[in-house]
Write an enzyme that holds these catalytic residues in place. Structure first.
Site, mmCIF file in Angstrom:
data_model
loop_
_atom_site.group_PDB
_atom_site.id
_atom_site.type_symbol
_atom_site.label_atom_id
_atom_site.label_comp_id
_atom_site.label_asym_id
_atom_site.label_seq_id
_atom_site.Cartn_x
_atom_site.Cartn_y
_atom_site.Cartn_z
ATOM 1 N N LYS A 126 0.972 -0.982 0.222
ATOM 2 C CA LYS A 126 0.139 0.100 -0.031
ATOM 3 C C LYS A 126 0.882 1.197 0.227
ATOM 4 O O LYS A 126 2.090 0.986 0.229
ATOM 5 C CB LYS A 126 -0.915 -0.117 0.918
ATOM 6 C CG LYS A 126 -1.882 0.943 1.542
ATOM 7 C CD LYS A 126 -3.097 0.414 1.134
ATOM 8 C CE LYS A 126 -4.450 1.239 0.243
ATOM 9 N NZ LYS A 126 -6.120 0.011 -0.021
ATOM 10 N N ASP A 166 -7.459 4.399 -3.949
ATOM 11 C CA ASP A 166 -7.518 4.038 -2.946
ATOM 12 C C ASP A 166 -8.426 6.044 -2.733
ATOM 13 O O ASP A 166 -8.792 6.850 -3.883
ATOM 14 C CB ASP A 166 -6.853 3.924 -1.706
ATOM 15 C CG ASP A 166 -7.576 3.114 -0.728
ATOM 16 O OD1 ASP A 166 -7.733 1.944 -0.481
ATOM 17 O OD2 ASP A 166 -7.472 4.015 0.466
HETATM 18 P P1 NDP Z 1 -12.817 7.604 -2.302
HETATM 19 O O1 NDP Z 1 -11.842 9.222 -2.606
HETATM 20 O O2 NDP Z 1 -13.751 8.008 -3.752
HETATM 21 O O3 NDP Z 1 -14.084 8.628 -1.473
HETATM 22 C C1 NDP Z 1 -13.906 8.228 0.008
HETATM 23 C C2 NDP Z 1 -15.039 9.202 1.351
HETATM 24 O O4 NDP Z 1 -15.039 9.458 2.183
HETATM 25 C C3 NDP Z 1 -15.000 10.661 1.175
HETATM 26 O O5 NDP Z 1 -16.509 9.973 0.469
HETATM 27 C C4 NDP Z 1 -14.633 11.053 2.072
HETATM 28 O O6 NDP Z 1 -15.490 12.422 1.811
HETATM 29 C C5 NDP Z 1 -14.549 9.890 3.445
HETATM 30 N N1 NDP Z 1 -14.076 9.847 3.697
HETATM 31 C C6 NDP Z 1 -12.116 10.315 3.596
HETATM 32 N N2 NDP Z 1 -12.332 10.534 4.647
HETATM 33 C C7 NDP Z 1 -13.094 9.979 5.775
HETATM 34 C C8 NDP Z 1 -12.560 10.981 6.932
HETATM 35 N N3 NDP Z 1 -11.643 11.208 8.122
HETATM 36 N N4 NDP Z 1 -13.902 11.103 8.062
HETATM 37 C C9 NDP Z 1 -14.918 11.106 7.160
HETATM 38 N N5 NDP Z 1 -15.040 10.369 5.835
HETATM 39 C C10 NDP Z 1 -14.109 10.172 5.571
HETATM 40 O O7 NDP Z 1 -12.934 6.690 -1.929
HETATM 41 P P2 NDP Z 1 -12.600 5.128 -1.402
HETATM 42 O O8 NDP Z 1 -14.376 5.232 -2.163
HETATM 43 O O9 NDP Z 1 -12.229 4.502 -2.778
HETATM 44 O O10 NDP Z 1 -12.144 4.056 -0.896
HETATM 45 C C11 NDP Z 1 -13.385 4.567 0.649
HETATM 46 C C12 NDP Z 1 -12.962 3.658 1.046
HETATM 47 O O11 NDP Z 1 -12.445 2.231 0.428
HETATM 48 C C13 NDP Z 1 -11.665 3.572 2.229
HETATM 49 O O12 NDP Z 1 -11.119 2.801 3.539
HETATM 50 C C14 NDP Z 1 -10.331 2.247 0.807
HETATM 51 O O13 NDP Z 1 -9.090 2.384 1.578
HETATM 52 C C15 NDP Z 1 -11.378 1.089 1.151
HETATM 53 N N6 NDP Z 1 -11.493 0.643 0.055
HETATM 54 C C16 NDP Z 1 -11.111 1.257 -1.178
HETATM 55 C C17 NDP Z 1 -11.155 0.560 -2.904
HETATM 56 C C18 NDP Z 1 -10.913 0.853 -3.749
HETATM 57 O O14 NDP Z 1 -11.389 0.140 -5.174
HETATM 58 N N7 NDP Z 1 -11.217 2.164 -4.040
HETATM 59 C C19 NDP Z 1 -10.853 -1.276 -3.177
HETATM 60 C C20 NDP Z 1 -11.167 -1.904 -0.960
HETATM 61 C C21 NDP Z 1 -11.025 -0.719 -0.377
HETATM 62 P P3 NDP Z 1 -14.501 13.326 1.391
HETATM 63 O O15 NDP Z 1 -15.301 13.588 -0.179
HETATM 64 O O16 NDP Z 1 -14.764 14.400 2.052
HETATM 65 O O17 NDP Z 1 -12.786 13.450 1.666
#
Ligand code: NDP
Length: 453
Positions: A126, A166
């Site tokens: 990662k 991510d």
């Molecule tokens: P994105 O950047 O597309 O979206 C992240 C979302 O989570 C946004 O809405 C963001 O809000 C919110 N967020 C981030 N940090 C915080 C925080 N500290 N408190 C509250 N909300 C928060 O990321 P993904 O959708 O790709 O990833 C989301 C989760 O899924 C992560 O944990 C990632 O590790 C996991 N994941 C992702 C994969 C993928 O294929 N993308 C695969 C497997 C797991 P804001 O817009 O305000 O930042």
């Protein structure tokens, strides 16, 4: 066996002081694995756990870039190459101001077991940076990505380490990163996944994590002769995983009532429709706005701003059957778990990585609800990344239908493996133990076969 956990945790804490998220992830895996170790004394002899908690390589680097005002900015870049027993390191890149070594290490550690569960030949890693993409212009994002890759390219390669997206790294960032890699190495190879559909990306890679999560949840409910139809669902986050989780839930006849971002959460008790979801996607992906703006178009919705003094999140205090945390680590604390249980939740499936605190997980398991840990339930994303690597190897692109069928099969297989291992070493519905033990043993056996490396 408790002495094994105690001694591993002491080593982890002594060697990685203050890395709370990493400690949490190791502790959870070791607590499950202790149930199986009696059957595998050779793993203790081979010091498998001691080796697993030490990354094969951790790279920390400077990322200087120039902002739109002409000022030099400096961020920190990371890549933790955790374990390559099963294949090239594979795992996403996260761009978020909260990123530090502990967060990248916990994500890399989780990734090892997740990738093992997919059945594909993928090791775990990662990376990321404390760079905050919010409020940056496209040009700034491009300049940052180019600088980041100018160091990262030395450490990655299609047979060595294959990063993906991510938090904060989507199609736009993967494009800029890939462009810079190609320019430096003068080669067009599958060194990153999540590429654009016209230049080496797989169909359904953007959708894969969310869709796979919903397939996994449907498999869990099937064991109780139940389905997602008409279930009221809470989804947190509003990024890639949240959007496609909601999309598939709607397709399965469920009612989705929430989204969130780091500023607050929106609750629409009438339920999100395809049209409302399209608006959320446009808001977040095109305008890069805040979820609060949903209320401008749909004023009946409730919005709760994040209050740093609050010890619980109102999103998790709604009446719902199912919950899909899809934002970030430890977003469900003990109090949130308590609210979900009081409101009658029957299934929690983690789209994010480690979104539930350790006590929250214990409470879900003690209360016998269906609980799917992220390393099993969100493995669809990396699985389709693995399929993208196969397609790149052959310079081919599979049709959407084929990728979706493969994704279905992989999620079903992971579900079966979790239950099989849980039945042998714990209880059939304990997906946490099942996922941890299955992922650990697969990686451990490969490490044993490969000698003391
Ligand atoms: P994105 O950047 O597309 O979206 C992240 C979302 O989570 C946004 O809405 C963001 O809000 C919110 N967020 C981030 N940090 C915080 C925080 N500290 N408190 C509250 N909300 C928060 O990321 P993904 O959708 O790709 O990833 C989301 C989760 O899924 C992560 O944990 C990632 O590790 C996991 N994941 C992702 C994969 C993928 O294929 N993308 C695969 C497997 C797991 P804001 O817009 O305000 O930042």
């Amino acid at each position: 066996m408790k002495t094994t956990i105690d001694s591993i945790m002491k080593k982890v804490k002594d060697k990685n002081p203050g890395e709370m998220e990493f400690h949490q992830a190791v502790h959870e895996v070791m607590c499950s694995v202790e149930r199986a170790l009696d059957d595998y004394p050779n793993l203790i002899y081979h010091k498998i756990a001691d080796r697993m908690i030490e990354p094969e390589r951790s790279i920390i680097f400077r990322v200087p870039w120039i902002d739109d005002q002409g000022e030099i900015q400096v961020n920190r870049g990371f890549r933790v190459e955790m374990n390559s027993a099963l294949g090239p390191y594979k795992g996403g890149l996260r761009f978020h101001p909260s990123v530090n070594l502990s967060i990248i290490k916990f994500l890399a550690f989780e990734q090892v077991f997740k990738n093992a569960l997919t059945g594909l030949n993928l090791g775990g890693g990662k990376g990321g940076s404390d760079f905050d993409p919010k409020g940056k212009s496209d040009l700034e994002i491009m300049k940052f990505c180019q600088s980041f890759m100018t160091e990262l390219y030395r450490h990655i390669g299609e047979n060595t380490d294959v990063p993906a997206g991510d938090i904060g790294v989507g199609a736009r960032e993967i494009g800029y990163l890939f462009g810079q890699y190609k320019r430096i190495r003068n080669e067009f190879t599958g060194v990153l996944t999540g590429k654009g559909a016209d230049w080496g990306g797989s169909f359904l890679r953007p959708e894969a994590t969310g869709y796979g999560l919903v397939y996994f949840a449907a498999n869990m409910l099937e064991t109780k002769r139940d389905t997602l139809e008409n279930k009221t669902c809470l989804v947190s986050g509003s990024g890639n995983v949240a959007q496609f989780t909601a999309e598939k839930l709607l397709e399965f006849g469920a009612k989705v009532i929430s989204f969130s971002d780091s500023s607050g959460c929106i609750i629409d008790h009438d339920g999100f429709t395809i049209e409302k979801l399209a608006y959320v996607k446009e808001l977040k992906n095109v305008f890069r706005g805040r979820i609060a703006e949903y209320k401008d178009r749909y004023p009946h919705a409730e919005y709760y701003r994040v209050n740093p003094k609050d010890t619980s999140n109102p999103l998790w205090n709604q009446e719902a059957d199912c919950a899909f945390p899809c934002a970030t680590q430890n977003e469900i604390n003990e109090k949130d778990a308590c609210h979900l249980l009081e409101n009658g939740v029957l299934l929690v499936a983690e789209g994010a990585n480690m979104p539930t605190s350790e006590r929250g997980v214990e409470m879900f398991i003690e209360n016998n609800i269906l609980f799917a840990p992220g390393k099993a339930a969100n493995a669809g994303g990396v699985a389709v990344s693995g399929l993208e690597m196969s397609q790149n190897g052959y310079r081919m692109r599979w049709p959407k239908k084929r990728v979706d069928e493969e994704l279905h099969k992989i999620m079903k297989r992971i579900h079966t493996i979790c239950r099989d291992y849980a039945k042998t070493y714990s209880s059939a519905d304990n997906y946490v133990d099942g996922a941890n033990i299955a992922g650990f043993l697969k990686t451990a056996n490969a490490m044993t076969d490969q000698g003391y490396v």
